[in-house]
Design a protein around this motif. Structure first.
Motif, mmCIF file in Angstrom:
data_model
loop_
_atom_site.group_PDB
_atom_site.id
_atom_site.type_symbol
_atom_site.label_atom_id
_atom_site.label_comp_id
_atom_site.label_asym_id
_atom_site.label_seq_id
_atom_site.Cartn_x
_atom_site.Cartn_y
_atom_site.Cartn_z
ATOM 1 N N UNK A 23 0.822 -1.210 0.000
ATOM 2 C CA UNK A 23 0.000 0.000 0.000
ATOM 3 C C UNK A 23 0.854 1.255 0.000
ATOM 4 N N UNK A 24 0.276 2.352 -0.458
ATOM 5 C CA UNK A 24 0.932 3.643 -0.309
ATOM 6 C C UNK A 24 1.092 3.926 1.180
ATOM 7 N N UNK A 25 2.276 4.365 1.550
ATOM 8 C CA UNK A 25 2.596 4.530 2.962
ATOM 9 C C UNK A 25 3.242 3.299 3.568
ATOM 10 N N UNK A 26 3.264 2.193 2.816
ATOM 11 C CA UNK A 26 3.867 0.962 3.289
ATOM 12 C C UNK A 26 5.373 0.957 3.084
ATOM 13 N N UNK A 27 5.984 -0.184 3.374
ATOM 14 C CA UNK A 27 7.438 -0.305 3.331
ATOM 15 C C UNK A 27 7.865 -1.394 2.358
ATOM 16 N N UNK A 28 8.828 -1.081 1.521
ATOM 17 C CA UNK A 28 9.504 -2.059 0.672
ATOM 18 C C UNK A 28 10.887 -2.299 1.271
ATOM 19 N N UNK A 29 11.144 -3.534 1.680
ATOM 20 C CA UNK A 29 12.485 -3.918 2.138
ATOM 21 C C UNK A 29 13.151 -4.641 0.989
ATOM 22 N N UNK A 30 14.221 -4.063 0.485
ATOM 23 C CA UNK A 30 14.860 -4.586 -0.724
ATOM 24 C C UNK A 30 16.276 -5.025 -0.390
#
Length: 474
Positions: A331-338
Motif C-alpha cells: 500500500x501507499x505509505x507501506x514499506x519495501x524492504x529490498x
C-alpha cells in the motif's frame, strides 16, 4: 500460539558475463538471508515453480533456429547468401551469446553469406572491454568470425555518421538506427526475454535502445518512462510499443528469445518472426513468473520483502528494478524492504560503487510530491539524461509513496546516507523497524525474485484500439 514462517530471501550478486558462460555450478556462489515472520502476519510468499534447464544451450539454439514459432527458419532466411546482421545484448545481460552464436554461424557459413555483421546492442552503456568481448562472444566464435570476415561492432550513440534516419514513429520519436542494421537483408536479435518496469525486455529492445543513436534513445525514454501506462507486464504500453515500432521500421526480421531461470540457466528458447517470437516467449515467461495478487482479496501488504538473485550485476541501479513490481503489492505509505548486496564493479573506465547512478536522485531528495514534479520538469526540459533516469526516476516515484529500506553491504551505507536512502546491513533490523512503523498486525508479502515477479493482473499484451475524439460517444 501462532506459528512462524521462515522466509528464504536470495541475496546474490554475480557478473552476468560469468553466469552467461559458467557451466560449473560449484564456481557460482549463492547467498541467502533468512527471516522468521509470524504466520498471522504473512499475506503471501511467492516462490515460482521453474521448469528444468535445457541440457545443452547450443543444441537448443540449433533446434530453435530450425523450427521457428513463426515465419521462415534462419536457413530459409539466408537462402542465396543473403546478408545478415546479428544483434546481441551487452555485458550487463546474462544471455549466453557465446553458446548461441555457434549455431548462428553454422547457418551463415552453410548459406555462403559473404556479408555479415555482429553488433552489440549497448544502447548508451559503456562499450565492452576486450575481456568482456571474449567472455560474451567467446574466443572460438571470435576466431571463426575473423576467418569468415564477420566484424564485431559496438553501438556508438553519439557518432551520427553511422546511423540512418528512418523517419518518425507514430508517437513522435525520431528513429536513427545503426547502418549495420539498416544495410543488410536479414536482421536477427538475440536476447533475454523478461518482465521489467518498461514492460518487457528482449525482442525489439535489442534494436531500441540497443543499436539506436542518442537522440532516439533519449526521446523514447524521456517521453514514455514515467507514463503510468509504462509498467511491469505492459507489452502494449507506450514505451514498449514505440520500441517495437522502431524495430519494425529498422527491418528486424526475426528474434531468438531466451528465457533464463533465477539461476541463469536457459529454460526455453524461441526463434521466429518479429514480433511474434518475442510475444510467444513473454507469454511463457508469464506462465512461470506471474502470480495471483493477494491484493484483490485481502488488500495490499503493509510490508513487502524483496530478494535479489543471480544473474544480475553489481549495482543497485540494475538489481533494484523489482521496486516497481513490488509497488503493486504494498500500500501507499507501506514499506519495501529490498535486499541487494550491490558490491560495485570495476571496469576499464574505473570503479563504480554499488549505488552508482542512484546518486543522480540526490537533488530531489528527500522523496516528495514537489520533488517528483520538479523531476518531471527536468526530464522534459532534457536537464537530465533518461538513459540513466529510466531506472532511478521510477524508483524515486515509488519512494514518494512508499518507504524504501535497502539491505546491503556495509561499504554502501555511507553513500546511501549521502543520497538519502534508508539502508542497513541487517534484514532482521529492517523488518523490526518496519513492524514498529506499521504495528503488530502489519500484513507482510514476500517476493524473493521481485525483478522477475509481477501480479498477473498487470499483464497487458494487447493495445486498446486508438480512438479519435470525434468517435467518442456523445
Amino acid at each position: 500460539m501462532t506459528g512462524t514462517f521462515h522466509a528464504r530471501i536470495p541475496y546474490e550478486s554475480l557478473d552476468p558475463l560469468t553466469i552467461g558462460v559458467m557451466d560449473d555450478e560449484s564456481n557460482v556462489r549463492r547467498e541467502e538471508l533468512g527471516l522468521d515472520i509470524p504466520e498471522r502476519n504473512l499475506l503471501a510468499a511467492v516462490y515460482p515453480d521453474e521448469p528444468p534447464a535445457v541440457k545443452n544451450t547450443t543444441d537448443e539454439a540449433r533446434r530453435a533456429l530450425a523450427n521457428p514459432v513463426a515465419g521462415p527458419s534462419l536457413a530459409q532466411l539466408l537462402e542465396g547468401g543473403r546478408s545478415i546482421t546479428v544483434i546481441i545484448d551487452n555485458q550487463f545481460r546474462p544471455t549466453p551469446a557465446s553458446k548461441i552464436l555457434p549455431a548462428v554461424l553454422d547457418e551463415i557459413e552453410r548459406a555462403g553469406t559473404t556479408k555479415a555483421t555482429v553488433i552489440t546492442g549497448n544502447g548508451k552503456v559503456i562499450s565492452m572491454s576486450q575481456r568482456d568481448i571474449e567472455q560474451k562472444v567467446g574466443r572460438d566464435n571470435l576466431a571463426r568470425m575473423a576467418r569468415l570476415g564477420i566484424p564485431l561492432l559496438q553501438n556508438d550513440p553519439l557518432n551520427y555518421d553511422v546511423y540512418t534516419h528512418l523517419g518518425v514513429t507514430s508517437r513522435g520519436t525520431p528513429a536513427w538506427v545503426h547502418e549495420s542494421v539498416t544495410g543488410h537483408d536479414v536482421v536477427i536479435a538475440i536476447g533475454q526475454a523478461q518482465a521489467n518496469h518498461w514492460g518487457y525486455g528482449g525482442g525489439g529492445k535489442l534494436v531500441m535502445p540497443g543499436v539506436c543513436a542518442d537522440i532516439t534513445i533519449e526521446a523514447n525514454h524521456g517521453n514514455f518512462v514515467m507514463s503510468p501506462q509504462t509498467h511491469y507486464g505492459a507489452l502494449a504500453g507506450p514505451m514498449r510499443s514505440d520500441i517495437d515500432e522502431i524495430a519494425t521500421m529498422a527491418g528486424l526480421t526475426a528474434t531468438l528469445d531466451v528465457l533464463l531461470d533465477t539461476r541463469g540457466k536457459v529454460i526455453e528458447m524461441n526463434f521466429g518472426a518479429h514480433p511474434v517470437s518475442h510475444r510467444r516467449t513473454i507469454e511463457r515467461f508469464n506462465e512461470i513468473y506471474t502470480f495471483d495478487s493477494p491484493v484483490a482479496e485481502s488488500g495490499p501488504a503493509d510490508i513487502v520483502i524483496c530478494g535479489v538473485f543471480a544473474p544480475t550485476d553489481h549495482l543497485f541501479f540494475h538489481t533494484g528494478w523489482g521496486c516497481m513490481s513490488a509497488d503493486y503489492v504494498v500500500r501507499d505509505g507501506g514499506t519495501i524492504i529490498y535486499t541487494s548486496p550491490s558490491p560495485g564493479v570495476r571496469t576499464e573506465t574505473g570503479f563504480f560503487p554499488g549505488l552508482a547512478l542512484m546518486d543522480l536522485m540526490k537533488p530531489y531528495m528527500p522523496p516528495s510530491e514537489a520533488g517528483y514534479h520538479r523531476l518531471l520538469g527536468d526530464i522534459h526540459a532534457r536537464e537530465i539524461q533518461m538513459w540513466a533516469g529510466c531506472i532511478w526516476a521510477p524508483i524515486y516515484e515509488v519512494m514518494v509513496r512508499k518507504h524504501l529500506t535497502l539491505v546491503t553491504l556495509e561499504e554502501n551505507l555511507a553513500m546511501a546516507d549521502d543520497i538519502g536512502i534508508d539502508a542497513t546491513t541487517s534484514l532482521d533490523a529492517a523488518f523490526a523497524a518496519a513492524m514498529e512503523r506499521h504495528g503488530p498486525d502489519a500484513k507482510v508479502a514476500i517476493l524473493p525474485f521481485a525483478r522477475y515477479q509481477l501480479p498477473r493482473d498487470l499483464v497487458r499484451l494487447d493495445a486498446q484500439p486508438l480512438r479519435f475524439p470525434q468517435e467518442a460517444p456523445r
